[in-house]
Design an enzyme around this catalytic site. Structure first.
Site, PDB file in Angstrom:
ATOM      1  N   HIS A 281     -19.562  -5.210  -2.584  1.00 38.05           N
ATOM      2  CA  HIS A 281     -18.465  -4.237  -2.593  1.00 38.05           C
ATOM      3  C   HIS A 281     -17.188  -4.963  -2.177  1.00 38.05           C
ATOM      4  O   HIS A 281     -17.197  -5.767  -1.237  1.00 38.05           O
ATOM      5  CB  HIS A 281     -18.753  -3.102  -1.611  1.00 38.05           C
ATOM      6  CG  HIS A 281     -17.576  -2.186  -1.404  1.00 38.05           C
ATOM      7  ND1 HIS A 281     -17.198  -1.239  -2.337  1.00 38.05           N
ATOM      8  CD2 HIS A 281     -16.686  -2.080  -0.370  1.00 38.05           C
ATOM      9  CE1 HIS A 281     -16.135  -0.586  -1.885  1.00 38.05           C
ATOM     10  NE2 HIS A 281     -15.800  -1.078  -0.701  1.00 38.05           N
TER      11      HIS A 281
ATOM     12  N   SER B 263     -13.020  -4.172  -1.317  1.00 34.08           N
ATOM     13  CA  SER B 263     -11.973  -3.169  -1.131  1.00 34.08           C
ATOM     14  C   SER B 263     -10.930  -3.707  -0.162  1.00 34.08           C
ATOM     15  O   SER B 263     -11.175  -4.678   0.555  1.00 34.08           O
ATOM     16  CB  SER B 263     -12.552  -1.850  -0.602  1.00 34.08           C
ATOM     17  OG  SER B 263     -13.071  -2.026   0.702  1.00 34.08           O
TER      18      SER B 263
END
Length: 380
Positions: free
Chosen positions: A244, A246
């Site tokens: 992930h 971000s």
């Protein structure tokens, strides 16, 4: 000058009885401050093993009709421990006194064995990793700190004149199951499961109040496949997993996406140097509403390549490319041990970092930039 080459079998620790390591003296060269003894630790076993490189070892040199004892010391910059890959080798270096005669032959005793459990080298990290951290004085009952180790390089670099003068990176990985480093043949398959976290900070030191332009967070869950020899010179390993990415922001500046990836890596020696190279392939999963066109700028493939010496120069390249759009990027790191330049007790690396292409950070994923920075690092 060259010494006669010979091998000496090291006594293996009980847990590594099936993975003997031999020490082979490859040669001796003369310099202004003495002679350097170049040797390799050979591992004929099926699993990588960790071996301590003692600070000093005793040897013997011809003296008249007999032999005289000689004390050799570990060369400046030589790691205190090395990972010897399965069916492979690791180079070690020692220094001897200036007065050693030409035609020197050595008879080296077995170095002391590592008291800590063996560790397995990650193919993606190219060289032997530092020994897992454990505080002998204040572990506070944290019995699993040995499973924690460095992952990607840890460094801080600076280059003035942009909106992100400084770039800092912190990274670690954690083996979730089993004894530290016990992965691969003979170990439970689940021991290869790791969690990793990398954080990259882009710091605008030239602006008023010196704000961070962006901070990227990269947690991931992956399976580590340790390097295994496929020929007498080539080993192949790698990893695959879920990542992930971000930047932790909200609104128009929010950026995030998920990928699943696979990263095979092959390694081979090039004299005193090592080469590691392998493609990285990924697919996007989940929502991309924060950056719906991310694939246009990052594509689905890249290449990792690294060449260097264990205790010398190292160059690492990471690329990504979308052939359809022609967008991509190259990120490069070059490093050198400072203890070979400044002070032998200074356990830092000099770092140079360069980036060219799209999306050095997530906020600027669709912005083309070029950056040059220099600094220092803890792990490369």
């Amino acid at each position: 000058m060259k010494a006669a080459a010979f091998a000496l079998l090291l006594t293996a620790a009980p847990a590594l009885a099936d993975a003997p390591v031999a020490l082979l003296v490859a040669g001796v060269s003369r310099g202004a401050d003495g002679v350097t003894v170049d040797a390799v630790m050979l591992n004929d076993g099926d699993v990588p093993v960790r071996r301590v490189v003692p600070a000093t070892i005793e040897a013997s040199a011809p003296a008249g009709d007999g032999a005289a004892p000689v004390m050799l010391r570990r060369a400046a910059g030589q790691a205190e421990a090395v990972i010897v890959p399965a069916h492979g080798f690791a180079r070690v270096h020692y220094l001897g006194p200036v007065g050693l005669a030409a035609g020197l032959t050595l008879s080296l005793p077995a170095p002391a064995q590592a008291a800590a459990p063996s560790a397995v080298a990650s193919a993606a990290s190219f060289a032997a990793e530092p020994a897992p951290y454990r505080s002998a004085d204040n572990d506070g009952g944290n019995h699993f700190l040995a499973n924690l180790s460095a992952y990607e390089p840890i460094y801080a670099v600076y280059g003035p004149g942009t909106d992100s003068d400084a770039r800092l990176q912190i990274s670690f990985k954690y083996q979730l199951l089993g004894q530290a480093g016990k992965i691969g043949p003979g170990s439970p398959w689940a021991n290869g499961i790791h969690f990793a976290f990398t954080q990259r900070l882009y710091w605008n030191l030239g602006a008023e109040s010196s704000p961070f332009r962006n901070v990227d967070y990269l947690p991931e869950l992956f399976y580590l496949v340790p390097a295994r020899s496929v020929t007498d010179r080539i080993a192949i390993g790698g990893q695959f997993g879920f990542r992930h990415e971000s930047n932790g922001r909200a609104g128009a500046d929010s950026r995030s996406f998920n990928t699943i990836y696979v990263q095979p890596v092959g390694t081979m020696p090039l004299g005193d140097w090592k080469l590691a190279i392998g493609p990285r392939l990924w697919a996007y999963v989940g929502s991309r509403e924060d950056n719906p066109d991310i694939r246009r700028y990052r594509g689905n493939a890249g290449l990792f390549a690294e060449v260097g010496q264990d205790e010398g120069w190292r160059l690492s390249l990471t690329t990504r490319l979308n052939p359809g759009s022609g967008k991509g990027a190259v990120d490069a790191l070059v490093s050198y041990p400072l203890d070979r330049l400044v002070w032998r007790e200074l356990k830092l690396y000099a770092f140079g970092q360069a980036f060219a292409g799209y999306g050095e950070n997530l906020l600027d994923y669709d912005r083309r930039t070029t950056r040059l920075r220099v600094g220092v690092g803890l792990v490369r």
